[in-house]
Every structure is written in structure tokens, then in C-alpha cells.
Scaffold this active site. Sequence first.
Site, PDB file in Angstrom:
ATOM      1  N   GLU A  65       0.813  -1.220   0.000  1.00 47.73           N
ATOM      2  CA  GLU A  65       0.000   0.000   0.000  1.00 47.73           C
ATOM      3  C   GLU A  65       0.848   1.274   0.000  1.00 47.73           C
ATOM      4  OE1 GLU A  65      -3.250   1.520   3.145  1.00 47.73           O
ATOM      5  OE2 GLU A  65      -3.479  -0.571   2.516  1.00 47.73           O
ATOM      6  N   ASP A  66       1.963   1.259   0.707  1.00 47.40           N
ATOM      7  CA  ASP A  66       2.707   2.495   0.949  1.00 47.40           C
ATOM      8  C   ASP A  66       4.110   2.546   0.358  1.00 47.40           C
ATOM      9  OD1 ASP A  66       0.527   3.415   2.372  1.00 47.40           O
ATOM     10  OD2 ASP A  66       1.319   2.807   4.312  1.00 47.40           O
TER      11      ASP A  66
END
Length: 138
Positions: A65-66
Amino acid sequence: MSSDSILLLEAANFAAGKHRNQRRKDQEETPYINHPIGVARILTHEGGITDIAVLQAALLHDTVEDTDTTIDELESIFGPTVARIVEEVTDDKSLPKQERKRLQVEHAPHCSHQAKLVKLADKLYNLRDLNRCTPKGQ
């Protein structure tokens, strides 16, 4: 050193490398890696979880996600079970925040037990963090 310890340290090392330049949004700008380590700690210390795949996924849960990490990359390094758990708890960052939150609620009942454990520990960590301090800009 046990093989389980090695697996956990490999996941922690991978996550630390991926999150090395990231900070939490708190006033102290805490190193981001504290978050996935804290999520794994909630699972072990409060949940009594000893499933190594769940603990690895907790350490890795925000890498896709990051960071530039892919599910395929996680699968090749940590195996299909860990990759599947991480994929189940990963939001699509191309969607607006409210849509991501709506989809989390919609998908939650259909997630594996392992993914539910990681997601609940993640939410608990974030709620405790909000109680501890207000994010910057709030």
C-alpha cells in the site's frame, strides 16, 4: 536461532528497508516501522498469536500500500500465504479515502481469519495512536 525467528527477522528487515524514509503523521514524526512492529506485537502479546505467516504479514501489511512493493515480490520472498494475507488487507490507494473505507467494511466479512487478525490489530494500533496524540494538521 529457530527457523521461525529467522522468518520473522527477514520480514522485519524487509519492512524496515521499504519504510526506511517514511514517518508516521504524529507530532513526533515517529519512524513508520514502529507501526508494523506494533501491530505484530499486539497479535503476539495481546492476541496470543503464534502463526508465523500472520506475524510476517503484520510486519509487511503496509508495504504494498505504501511502498513500491508488489504482491508478486512478497510471494517470491515470503510465499503465497503471507502474500495472500497482505493482499487481503491492502487498500487500493488510487481510490478516494472514503471509498477505500467503504470497501474495507464491505470486504471484511469475506476475508480469511488470518487477514482479519492483521486488520483488527492494525485498527487497534491506529486507534491507540490517535488516543496518544493528534495527527499533524488535525
